[in-house]
Design a protein around this motif. Structure first.
Motif, PDB file in Angstrom:
ATOM      1  N   ARG A  61       0.831  -1.203   0.000  1.00  0.00           N
ATOM      2  CA  ARG A  61       0.000   0.000   0.000  1.00  0.00           C
ATOM      3  C   ARG A  61       0.858   1.242   0.000  1.00  0.00           C
ATOM      4  NH1 ARG A  61      -4.078  -2.209   4.353  1.00  0.00           N
ATOM      5  NH2 ARG A  61      -2.080  -2.499   5.369  1.00  0.00           N
ATOM      6  N   GLY A  62       0.420   2.207  -0.751  1.00  0.00           N
ATOM      7  CA  GLY A  62       1.191   3.420  -0.861  1.00  0.00           C
ATOM      8  C   GLY A  62       2.311   3.314  -1.865  1.00  0.00           C
ATOM      9  N   GLY A  63       2.461   2.113  -2.420  1.00  0.00           N
ATOM     10  CA  GLY A  63       3.468   1.941  -3.445  1.00  0.00           C
ATOM     11  C   GLY A  63       3.083   2.673  -4.712  1.00  0.00           C
ATOM     12  N   THR A  64       4.022   2.850  -5.571  1.00  0.00           N
ATOM     13  CA  THR A  64       3.725   3.568  -6.802  1.00  0.00           C
ATOM     14  C   THR A  64       4.225   2.775  -7.993  1.00  0.00           C
ATOM     15  OG1 THR A  64       5.789   4.782  -6.672  1.00  0.00           O
ATOM     16  CG2 THR A  64       3.873   5.784  -5.653  1.00  0.00           C
ATOM     17  N   SER A  65       4.111   1.479  -7.909  1.00  0.00           N
ATOM     18  CA  SER A  65       4.683   0.676  -8.965  1.00  0.00           C
ATOM     19  C   SER A  65       3.596  -0.055  -9.746  1.00  0.00           C
ATOM     20  CB  SER A  65       5.641  -0.346  -8.368  1.00  0.00           C
ATOM     21  OG  SER A  65       5.875  -1.358  -9.302  1.00  0.00           O
ATOM     22  N   PRO A  66       3.510   0.231 -11.022  1.00  0.00           N
ATOM     23  CA  PRO A  66       2.512  -0.461 -11.838  1.00  0.00           C
ATOM     24  C   PRO A  66       2.907  -1.895 -12.167  1.00  0.00           C
ATOM     25  CG  PRO A  66       3.815   1.007 -13.188  1.00  0.00           C
ATOM     26  CD  PRO A  66       4.300   1.188 -11.781  1.00  0.00           C
ATOM     27  N   VAL A  67       4.084  -2.308 -11.678  1.00  0.00           N
ATOM     28  CA  VAL A  67       4.571  -3.638 -12.037  1.00  0.00           C
ATOM     29  C   VAL A  67       3.621  -4.724 -11.558  1.00  0.00           C
ATOM     30  CG1 VAL A  67       6.389  -5.302 -11.606  1.00  0.00           C
ATOM     31  CG2 VAL A  67       6.973  -2.964 -12.167  1.00  0.00           C
ATOM     32  N   ARG A  68       3.137  -4.566 -10.350  1.00  0.00           N
ATOM     33  CA  ARG A  68       2.244  -5.574  -9.796  1.00  0.00           C
ATOM     34  C   ARG A  68       1.033  -5.767 -10.699  1.00  0.00           C
ATOM     35  NH1 ARG A  68      -1.060  -3.480  -5.545  1.00  0.00           N
ATOM     36  NH2 ARG A  68      -2.868  -4.178  -6.700  1.00  0.00           N
ATOM     37  N   ARG A  69       0.479  -4.658 -11.132  1.00  0.00           N
ATOM     38  CA  ARG A  69      -0.674  -4.753 -12.029  1.00  0.00           C
ATOM     39  C   ARG A  69      -0.304  -5.438 -13.328  1.00  0.00           C
ATOM     40  NH1 ARG A  69      -5.497  -3.485  -9.603  1.00  0.00           N
ATOM     41  NH2 ARG A  69      -5.163  -1.792  -8.168  1.00  0.00           N
ATOM     42  N   ALA A  70       0.885  -5.128 -13.806  1.00  0.00           N
ATOM     43  CA  ALA A  70       1.281  -5.677 -15.102  1.00  0.00           C
ATOM     44  C   ALA A  70       1.369  -7.191 -15.055  1.00  0.00           C
ATOM     45  CB  ALA A  70       2.622  -5.096 -15.533  1.00  0.00           C
ATOM     46  N   LEU A  71       1.595  -7.733 -13.860  1.00  0.00           N
ATOM     47  CA  LEU A  71       1.728  -9.186 -13.751  1.00  0.00           C
ATOM     48  C   LEU A  71       0.410  -9.867 -13.423  1.00  0.00           C
ATOM     49  CD1 LEU A  71       5.094  -9.486 -11.797  1.00  0.00           C
ATOM     50  CD2 LEU A  71       4.689  -9.688 -14.238  1.00  0.00           C
ATOM     51  N   SER A  72      -0.607  -9.097 -13.050  1.00  0.00           N
ATOM     52  CA  SER A  72      -1.839  -9.749 -12.618  1.00  0.00           C
ATOM     53  C   SER A  72      -3.066  -9.288 -13.386  1.00  0.00           C
ATOM     54  CB  SER A  72      -2.066  -9.529 -11.122  1.00  0.00           C
ATOM     55  OG  SER A  72      -2.223  -8.147 -10.845  1.00  0.00           O
ATOM     56  N   ASP A  73      -3.096  -8.049 -13.811  1.00  0.00           N
ATOM     57  CA  ASP A  73      -4.267  -7.579 -14.536  1.00  0.00           C
ATOM     58  C   ASP A  73      -4.325  -8.234 -15.913  1.00  0.00           C
ATOM     59  OD1 ASP A  73      -5.029  -6.075 -12.467  1.00  0.00           O
ATOM     60  OD2 ASP A  73      -4.752  -4.133 -13.425  1.00  0.00           O
ATOM     61  N   PRO A  74      -5.491  -8.185 -16.537  1.00  0.00           N
ATOM     62  CA  PRO A  74      -5.590  -8.761 -17.878  1.00  0.00           C
ATOM     63  C   PRO A  74      -4.535  -8.177 -18.799  1.00  0.00           C
ATOM     64  CG  PRO A  74      -7.751  -8.112 -17.084  1.00  0.00           C
ATOM     65  CD  PRO A  74      -6.775  -7.692 -16.055  1.00  0.00           C
TER      66      PRO A  74
END
Lengths: 233, 233
Positions: free
Chosen positions: B115-128
């Motif tokens: 939380r409070g992170g600013t990294s889109p990497v996590r999304r890139a690995l899990s979102d469609p």
DNA sequence: AGCCGATGTCTTCGGTTGATGACAAAGCGC
DNA sequence: GCGCTTTGTCATCAACCGAAGACATCGGCT
């Protein structure tokens, strides 16, 4: 605009797929309950496949063989359909025989959440939560008995709640990574291979006591976060 | 509608936040590079916070203190901004000193994704994943050197690739569950507590040979760093 | 000074989405 | 047969989004 030129004999049987199910109920060509089920099923599949935002009510209606407007009529709107699909899934999960083995639960969950799955539950635990606090609480209330509690019972021991949710988060991450595809090894592995690799993790989750020699381990779950001050980025 | 009544002296200095940075470059009131950075930063934070779909270019522009139209000018569009933010993050990650300890990597990743992170990497690995295969390949190429390879090296042993990605999927799931909030125990736990509970899992991931009858691998330490293959734009 | 590319601002367009209500047909009791 | 409720179909609507382009301003260069 004005469609008054041709008398147009209504719009019989064009709306969507004929939904040629094996249902022998010829007597009722109009079956509200069947329509509800079709919508719930299609919604579950599409919400799982694309997430809430990208699953449009038009697509859901098309897959269900039903006019999208019926979503509003039967459920009140897209968001309520989402909640209903979740609750339906939870009810199905609760009806299955309980197993107390973490490995068995993992296998079942992975089968449900993995590719080709039709369960919006995974999304409900990882996608951005709804803004309305009431609905967030409702979400929690739906997830607990069908998903969280069984895992908690299978984990047992101290801190069962936290470790059970960690277990769910693990399967969650694996399923998400698999459907995303960027982590290619996880995405291409067979489910059996995956479960084999996951085995030791599950054992560690079930057996390992959380605190053995903690120097300053506070007994309670104090949510105090030390100042990170990490100049990461 | 028709704004022709008043002569309207242009639109001086109203567009967005004054972006009162500590930048001493008073000489250049218009700084394309600073604008680019501001957009990248705001995009990273918002993509992480809300996901790609719900992060609108208008919101990104507002947070960056910049007109949204500049996104199209500087990056070509929203999707390219997403890719650029990802590549930027990957470059930052690659610049940090490499550590070969799974626990240390976990701590770092969690700090970045939490939380409070600013990294889109996590999304890139899990979102469609994006529909375009080229961009999916590009995504993989961005993620590998900065995220996947370090984990792979830290895991080592047989099947390092699969188990490293499993490690990432675990942290992915934990971060996603934390930001979602439905799994309340995981969401409310402190990061330190989380890492403590995760410890045994990481050990299992690092040590456990996948097949029971496999003799433990010899110290095959080949710290060959693959060619940089810099795709950063 | 005067030009001109670089940078920034604003308006508008086409497309999509969820929602809504008017209309049509089907079932059903009388 | 008739009228009412249920169930389904269709045509819009308002809001939002990303993109594009016209216009304004700045700042260096000659």
């Amino acid at each position: 605009m004005s469609a008054e030129s041709a008398p147009r004999p209504g719009a019989r049987g064009h709306g969507a797929e004929p939904a040629s199910g094996a249902a022998p109920r010829r007597g009722r060509r109009r079956d509200a309950e069947a329509t509800r089920r079709a919508l719930l099923e299609a919604a579950g599949a599409l919400f799982d496949e694309r997430g809430f935002d990208r699953a449009t009510i038009r697509d859901i209606g098309e897959r269900a063989g039903v006019d999208p407007a019926l979503i509003a009529r039967y459920f009140g709107g897209k968001e309520q359909l989402y909640i209903a699909a979740l609750a339906d899934e939870g009810r199905i999960a609760r009806r299955q025989p309980q197993v107390a083995d973490l490995h068995a639960i993992a296998e079942r969950l992975l089968a449900r959440w993995d590719r080709g799955g039709t369960s919006p539950v995974r999304r409900a635990l990882s996608d951005p939560a709804p803004a309305d606090p009431d609905q967030r609480a409702l979400l929690r209330r739906i997830m607990r008995p069908g998903v969280i509690d069984p895992a908690k019972e299978a984990v047992g021991g101290e801190e069962a709640a936290l470790r059970a949710e960690l277990f769910l988060a693990l399967l969650l991450g694996v399923s998400a990574a698999r459907s995303n595809g960027t982590l290619s090894a996880v995405a291409n592995a067979s489910r059996a291979e995956l479960l084999r690799q996951l085995g030791p993790l599950l054992d560690a989750l079930a057996d390992a006591p959380p605190r053995a020699d903690a120097p300053d381990a506070p007994p309670a779950d104090a949510p105090d976060v030390p100042p990170p001050a990490d100049a990461g980025g």
